[in-house]
Write a protein that holds these residues in place. Structure first.
Motif, PDB file in Angstrom:
ATOM      1  N   VAL A  33      17.897 -17.328 -58.527  1.00 52.42           N
ATOM      2  CA  VAL A  33      17.495 -18.400 -59.438  1.00 52.42           C
ATOM      3  C   VAL A  33      15.984 -18.382 -59.591  1.00 52.42           C
ATOM      4  O   VAL A  33      15.246 -18.430 -58.594  1.00 52.42           O
ATOM      5  CB  VAL A  33      17.965 -19.775 -58.923  1.00 52.42           C
ATOM      6  CG1 VAL A  33      17.489 -20.878 -59.860  1.00 52.42           C
ATOM      7  CG2 VAL A  33      19.496 -19.801 -58.817  1.00 52.42           C
ATOM      8  N   ILE A  34      15.529 -18.324 -60.831  1.00 53.28           N
ATOM      9  CA  ILE A  34      14.101 -18.319 -61.136  1.00 53.28           C
ATOM     10  C   ILE A  34      13.771 -19.628 -61.840  1.00 53.28           C
ATOM     11  O   ILE A  34      14.227 -19.879 -62.956  1.00 53.28           O
ATOM     12  CB  ILE A  34      13.729 -17.119 -62.026  1.00 53.28           C
ATOM     13  CG1 ILE A  34      14.103 -15.808 -61.317  1.00 53.28           C
ATOM     14  CG2 ILE A  34      12.242 -17.154 -62.370  1.00 53.28           C
ATOM     15  CD1 ILE A  34      13.957 -14.579 -62.190  1.00 53.28           C
ATOM     16  N   LYS A  35      13.013 -20.462 -61.163  1.00 52.73           N
ATOM     17  CA  LYS A  35      12.634 -21.764 -61.716  1.00 52.73           C
ATOM     18  C   LYS A  35      11.392 -21.599 -62.589  1.00 52.73           C
ATOM     19  O   LYS A  35      10.364 -21.108 -62.121  1.00 52.73           O
ATOM     20  CB  LYS A  35      12.370 -22.769 -60.594  1.00 52.73           C
ATOM     21  CG  LYS A  35      12.089 -24.192 -61.081  1.00 52.73           C
ATOM     22  CD  LYS A  35      11.974 -25.159 -59.926  1.00 52.73           C
ATOM     23  CE  LYS A  35      11.736 -26.582 -60.404  1.00 52.73           C
ATOM     24  NZ  LYS A  35      12.895 -27.149 -61.114  1.00 52.73           N
ATOM     25  N   VAL A  36      11.512 -22.001 -63.847  1.00 54.32           N
ATOM     26  CA  VAL A  36      10.402 -21.911 -64.799  1.00 54.32           C
ATOM     27  C   VAL A  36       9.812 -23.310 -64.979  1.00 54.32           C
ATOM     28  O   VAL A  36      10.513 -24.237 -65.384  1.00 54.32           O
ATOM     29  CB  VAL A  36      10.870 -21.360 -66.159  1.00 54.32           C
ATOM     30  CG1 VAL A  36       9.695 -21.295 -67.141  1.00 54.32           C
ATOM     31  CG2 VAL A  36      11.507 -19.979 -65.991  1.00 54.32           C
ATOM     32  N   GLU A  37       8.524 -23.458 -64.676  1.00 54.78           N
ATOM     33  CA  GLU A  37       7.856 -24.752 -64.781  1.00 54.78           C
ATOM     34  C   GLU A  37       6.639 -24.653 -65.681  1.00 54.78           C
ATOM     35  O   GLU A  37       6.084 -23.568 -65.899  1.00 54.78           O
ATOM     36  CB  GLU A  37       7.425 -25.239 -63.398  1.00 54.78           C
ATOM     37  CG  GLU A  37       8.572 -25.463 -62.433  1.00 54.78           C
ATOM     38  CD  GLU A  37       8.086 -25.863 -61.051  1.00 54.78           C
ATOM     39  OE1 GLU A  37       7.781 -27.057 -60.865  1.00 54.78           O
ATOM     40  OE2 GLU A  37       7.991 -24.983 -60.180  1.00 54.78           O
ATOM     41  N   PRO A 360      21.900 -22.191 -47.922  1.00 55.44           N
ATOM     42  CA  PRO A 360      20.561 -22.249 -48.500  1.00 55.44           C
ATOM     43  C   PRO A 360      19.826 -20.936 -48.251  1.00 55.44           C
ATOM     44  O   PRO A 360      19.883 -20.388 -47.141  1.00 55.44           O
ATOM     45  CB  PRO A 360      19.897 -23.410 -47.757  1.00 55.44           C
ATOM     46  CG  PRO A 360      21.046 -24.264 -47.304  1.00 55.44           C
ATOM     47  CD  PRO A 360      22.136 -23.288 -46.968  1.00 55.44           C
ATOM     48  N   ARG A 361      19.142 -20.439 -49.274  1.00 57.62           N
ATOM     49  CA  ARG A 361      18.548 -19.094 -49.199  1.00 57.62           C
ATOM     50  C   ARG A 361      17.055 -19.114 -48.917  1.00 57.62           C
ATOM     51  O   ARG A 361      16.370 -18.126 -49.164  1.00 57.62           O
ATOM     52  CB  ARG A 361      18.805 -18.354 -50.510  1.00 57.62           C
ATOM     53  CG  ARG A 361      20.259 -18.351 -50.958  1.00 57.62           C
ATOM     54  CD  ARG A 361      21.094 -17.363 -50.195  1.00 57.62           C
ATOM     55  NE  ARG A 361      22.520 -17.595 -50.386  1.00 57.62           N
ATOM     56  CZ  ARG A 361      23.446 -16.658 -50.222  1.00 57.62           C
ATOM     57  NH1 ARG A 361      23.099 -15.427 -49.867  1.00 57.62           N
ATOM     58  NH2 ARG A 361      24.718 -16.938 -50.388  1.00 57.62           N
ATOM     59  N   GLY A 362      16.537 -20.205 -48.446  1.00 57.51           N
ATOM     60  CA  GLY A 362      15.112 -20.258 -48.160  1.00 57.51           C
ATOM     61  C   GLY A 362      14.469 -21.482 -48.759  1.00 57.51           C
ATOM     62  O   GLY A 362      15.132 -22.353 -49.330  1.00 57.51           O
ATOM     63  N   PRO A 363      13.151 -21.597 -48.662  1.00 53.46           N
ATOM     64  CA  PRO A 363      12.454 -22.807 -49.108  1.00 53.46           C
ATOM     65  C   PRO A 363      12.357 -22.903 -50.615  1.00 53.46           C
ATOM     66  O   PRO A 363      12.645 -21.957 -51.357  1.00 53.46           O
ATOM     67  CB  PRO A 363      11.064 -22.639 -48.491  1.00 53.46           C
ATOM     68  CG  PRO A 363      10.866 -21.154 -48.425  1.00 53.46           C
ATOM     69  CD  PRO A 363      12.224 -20.593 -48.092  1.00 53.46           C
ATOM     70  N   ALA A 364      11.930 -24.059 -51.070  1.00 52.67           N
ATOM     71  CA  ALA A 364      11.589 -24.242 -52.484  1.00 52.67           C
ATOM     72  C   ALA A 364      10.269 -23.538 -52.761  1.00 52.67           C
ATOM     73  O   ALA A 364       9.403 -23.441 -51.888  1.00 52.67           O
ATOM     74  CB  ALA A 364      11.468 -25.725 -52.805  1.00 52.67           C
ATOM     75  N   PRO A 365      10.081 -23.036 -53.979  1.00 48.83           N
ATOM     76  CA  PRO A 365       8.858 -22.288 -54.270  1.00 48.83           C
ATOM     77  C   PRO A 365       7.670 -23.198 -54.523  1.00 48.83           C
ATOM     78  O   PRO A 365       7.808 -24.320 -55.004  1.00 48.83           O
ATOM     79  CB  PRO A 365       9.231 -21.526 -55.545  1.00 48.83           C
ATOM     80  CG  PRO A 365      10.203 -22.438 -56.244  1.00 48.83           C
ATOM     81  CD  PRO A 365      10.999 -23.087 -55.136  1.00 48.83           C
ATOM     82  N   ALA A 366       6.497 -22.694 -54.218  1.00 47.51           N
ATOM     83  CA  ALA A 366       5.273 -23.351 -54.681  1.00 47.51           C
ATOM     84  C   ALA A 366       5.154 -23.130 -56.180  1.00 47.51           C
ATOM     85  O   ALA A 366       5.779 -22.220 -56.750  1.00 47.51           O
ATOM     86  CB  ALA A 366       4.066 -22.780 -53.954  1.00 47.51           C
ATOM     87  N   LEU A 367       4.367 -23.956 -56.837  1.00 46.75           N
ATOM     88  CA  LEU A 367       4.215 -23.850 -58.288  1.00 46.75           C
ATOM     89  C   LEU A 367       3.602 -22.492 -58.655  1.00 46.75           C
ATOM     90  O   LEU A 367       2.506 -22.161 -58.229  1.00 46.75           O
ATOM     91  CB  LEU A 367       3.323 -24.984 -58.798  1.00 46.75           C
ATOM     92  CG  LEU A 367       3.155 -25.081 -60.318  1.00 46.75           C
ATOM     93  CD1 LEU A 367       4.494 -25.373 -60.995  1.00 46.75           C
ATOM     94  CD2 LEU A 367       2.140 -26.181 -60.670  1.00 46.75           C
ATOM     95  N   GLY A 368       4.365 -21.706 -59.417  1.00 48.53           N
ATOM     96  CA  GLY A 368       3.875 -20.399 -59.849  1.00 48.53           C
ATOM     97  C   GLY A 368       3.816 -19.353 -58.755  1.00 48.53           C
ATOM     98  O   GLY A 368       3.178 -18.303 -58.929  1.00 48.53           O
ATOM     99  N   GLU A 369       4.485 -19.594 -57.647  1.00 48.25           N
ATOM    100  CA  GLU A 369       4.390 -18.708 -56.490  1.00 48.25           C
ATOM    101  C   GLU A 369       4.762 -17.260 -56.816  1.00 48.25           C
ATOM    102  O   GLU A 369       4.189 -16.313 -56.261  1.00 48.25           O
ATOM    103  CB  GLU A 369       5.295 -19.233 -55.372  1.00 48.25           C
ATOM    104  CG  GLU A 369       5.329 -18.355 -54.130  1.00 48.25           C
ATOM    105  CD  GLU A 369       6.249 -18.890 -53.044  1.00 48.25           C
ATOM    106  OE1 GLU A 369       6.560 -18.137 -52.103  1.00 48.25           O
ATOM    107  OE2 GLU A 369       6.659 -20.081 -53.131  1.00 48.25           O
ATOM    108  N   HIS A 370       5.712 -17.060 -57.719  1.00 52.36           N
ATOM    109  CA  HIS A 370       6.233 -15.717 -57.973  1.00 52.36           C
ATOM    110  C   HIS A 370       5.794 -15.147 -59.320  1.00 52.36           C
ATOM    111  O   HIS A 370       6.461 -14.262 -59.879  1.00 52.36           O
ATOM    112  CB  HIS A 370       7.764 -15.730 -57.859  1.00 52.36           C
ATOM    113  CG  HIS A 370       8.252 -16.122 -56.499  1.00 52.36           C
ATOM    114  ND1 HIS A 370       8.579 -17.427 -56.168  1.00 52.36           N
ATOM    115  CD2 HIS A 370       8.432 -15.384 -55.374  1.00 52.36           C
ATOM    116  CE1 HIS A 370       8.968 -17.473 -54.906  1.00 52.36           C
ATOM    117  NE2 HIS A 370       8.896 -16.252 -54.404  1.00 52.36           N
ATOM    118  N   ASN A 371       4.683 -15.634 -59.841  1.00 51.22           N
ATOM    119  CA  ASN A 371       4.226 -15.162 -61.149  1.00 51.22           C
ATOM    120  C   ASN A 371       3.990 -13.657 -61.177  1.00 51.22           C
ATOM    121  O   ASN A 371       4.431 -12.955 -62.097  1.00 51.22           O
ATOM    122  CB  ASN A 371       2.942 -15.892 -61.560  1.00 51.22           C
ATOM    123  CG  ASN A 371       3.216 -17.292 -62.098  1.00 51.22           C
ATOM    124  OD1 ASN A 371       4.357 -17.700 -62.233  1.00 51.22           O
ATOM    125  ND2 ASN A 371       2.161 -18.033 -62.398  1.00 51.22           N
TER     126      ASN A 371
END
Length: 396
Positions: A33-37, A360-371
Motif C-alpha cells: 500500500v502506497i499512501k499518497v499525501e 501488521p507489516r510495520g509502522p506508519a510512514p513519515a510524510l513523504g518518507e518513500h519519495n
C-alpha cells in the motif's frame, strides 16, 4: 507463509478514517500500500490524538504497514507522476468529494485508459450520485442522517451516536471486501472495475431489521436502550459494582438463568412460561433479575452465568478488554515500533487464516518518507532525474 494479497499494489489516496481503514486491512493481508499525501500537512489524521512522542497513535493504527509519498496534484508533473503510479498498480482507493478526481483529470474513465486492469474504489459520504452526493460527511453526520442515531439511546432520552466510529469502520470493511471481490472478478475477466462506496448506504445497511420493520409494518422503530423488545430477557442488569448483559433467546437459556439465580420455579411461572409471556411481563422479570444481580459483584454474576451457560457478558471497559487474557490469546495485542514514538500497542487483525500470513507489516510512514524509493525503484528514474523531480516542487 504466503499472504492473501501478495503481489497486489494499492494506491491509498485517502484521509482520516474510512479510506485509510480500508487500505490498512488490505496491507495486513499482504498488499503493498502506497499512501499518497499532499505536501506540507499530509493527511489531517496525523493530528488526531492520542499522541506518543508527538506522533498520532490513531494515525499509526490506521496507516500501519504502508509506504508514504507526497504529490502536488496542482502541479502538472505531480499529476503525471500519479498517472505513472496508476500504470503500475492494481487498486486505487480515494475518498474525495464526488467530482474532485474529475477536476484533477484522475477520474475512472481517464485512469482506465492508462490501466484497464485498475480497480478504483471511491468512498464518499453520500455516493457519487443522488441529491445529497455533493454534501460533506463524517461518521456522526451519517449516523444522524441514516437513522442510526434515532434508534440509539433510551426511550426517555435524546438520540445518541455510537461510542465508536461505527459507520467509518463499517465503510472500511465494505470497501475492502468490494476491492477483494473486484480483484477476484478481474482474474476471470482481465478487466478492472469502479466501486462506489457510500457511507450513507452503509449506515442504512446497519439498520438491519429496523429497515424492514418500517417497510413491512409501517412501524417507525424508536429507542429501546439496551433492551431488544422482541426477546426477554435481553438487557443490561445492574450488579453491586457494575453491569452485565443477559440474553435468553428460547426456553433452554431462560431455564439456565433461573437455575443460576437459584429460582428454577420461575421458568414455570405463568408470567414467564414462554417468550410471548416474558415479553408481555418484561418489567416484572427485569425487577426479579436485577434484585438477584444487584446483590452480587459483576465477577460473581459472570461466574454463575458461565457455570450455567447463560448467554451474556459483563460490561467491560477498554482497560479490562486490553488486559483480558483472551485478547492476548487471540493475538489482538501487537507492539508496533513507530519511529518517533517508540512502542505503541495496537490491535491486531480480526481475520485469522490457516494458510496465509495476516499481520501488521510495520509502522506508519513519515510524510513523504518513500519519495525517492517511489521515483527510483518503482518508476525506474535515474538518480539525476529523481533529484530534478524532488527539487521541482512536484512532490512538495
Amino acid at each position: 507463509m504466503r499472504s492473501i494479497l501478495e503481489g497486489i499494489r494499492v494506491i491509498d489516496f485517502t484521509t482520516t478514517v474510512a479510506g485509510p481503514g480500508c487500505t490498512f486491512f488490505l496491507a495486513d493481508m499482504g498488499a503493498e500500500v502506497i499512501k499518497v499525501e499532499r505536501p506540507g500537512m499530509g493527511d489531517e489524521a496525523r493530528l488526531f490524538p492520542p499522541y506518543k512522542g508527538g506522533v498520532s497513535a490513531s494515525f499509526a493504527v490506521l496507516n500501519r504497514g504502508k509506504k508514504g509519498i507526497t504529490l502536488d496534484l496542482k502541479n502538472p508533473e505531480g499529476v503525471g507522476l500519479f498517472k505513472e503510479l496508476v500504470a503500475v498498480s492494481d487498486v486505487l482507493v480515494e475518498n474525495f468529494r464526488p467530482g474532485v478526481m474529475g477536476k484533477l483529470g484522475l477520474d475512472y474513465e481517464t485512469l482506465k485508459g492508462i490501466n484497464p486492469r485498475l480497480v478504483m474504489c471511491s468512498i464518499s459520504g453520500y455516493g457519487q450520485y443522488g441529491p445529497l452526493s455533493h454534501l460533506p460527511a463524517y461518521d456522526a453526520v451519517i449516523q444522524a442522517m441514516s437513522g442510526l442515531m434515532s434508534t440509539t439511546g433510551f426511550p426517555d432520552g435524546p438520540p445518541l451516536r455510537s461510542g465508536t466510529l461505527i459507520v467509518d469502520i463499517s465503510t472500511a470493511f465494505y470497501a475492502a471486501f468490494a476491492v477483494c471481490a473486484a480483484l477476484f472478478a478481474r482474474e476471470r475477466t482481465g478487466k478492472g472495475d469502479y466501486l462506489d462506496i457510500s457511507m450513507y448506504d452503509v449506515g442504512i445497511n446497519l439498520l438491519e431489521a429496523k429497515f424492514v420493520d418500517y417497510t413491512v409494518t409501517g412501524n417507525v422503530p424508536g429507542r429501546t436502550g439496551n433492551r431488544y423488545p422482541y426477546v426477554t430477557p435481553f438487557d443490561t442488569f445492574r450488579t453491586r459494582d457494575g453491569f452485565v448483559l443477559i440474553i435468553c433467546v428460547g426456553e433452554h437459556p431462560f431455564r439456565n438463568l433461573c437455575r443460576a439465580m437459584g429460582r428454577p420455579e420461575l421458568s414455570e411461572d405463568e408470567r414467564f412460561r414462554d417468550l410471548m409471556a416474558r415479553n408481555a411481563n418484561e418489567p416484572a422479570l427485569k425487577e426479579i433479575i436485577e434484585e438477584w444481580s444487584s446483590g452480587l459483584s459483576t465477577e460473581e454474576v459472570w461466574a454463575l452465568m458461565q457455570e450455567y451457560e447463560v448467554p451474556g457478558a459483563p460490561i467491560q471497559d477498554v482497560r479490562q478488554v486490553v488486559e483480558h487474557p483472551h485478547t492476548r490469546a487471540r493475538g489482538m495485542l501487537v507492539d508496533l515500533e513507530q519511529p518517533g514514538a517508540g512502542t505503541i500497542t495496537i490491535f491486531g487483525p480480526a481475520v485469522k487464516a490457516a494458510e496465509s500470513d495476516i499481520r501488521p507489516r510495520g509502522p506508519a510512514p513519515a510524510l513523504g518518507e518513500h519519495n525517492r524509493w517511489f521515483l527510483e525503484e518503482l518508476l525506474g528514474k535515474d538518480p539525476a532525474e529523481a533529484d530534478r523531480i524532488l527539487a521541482s516542487g512536484a512532490m512538495g
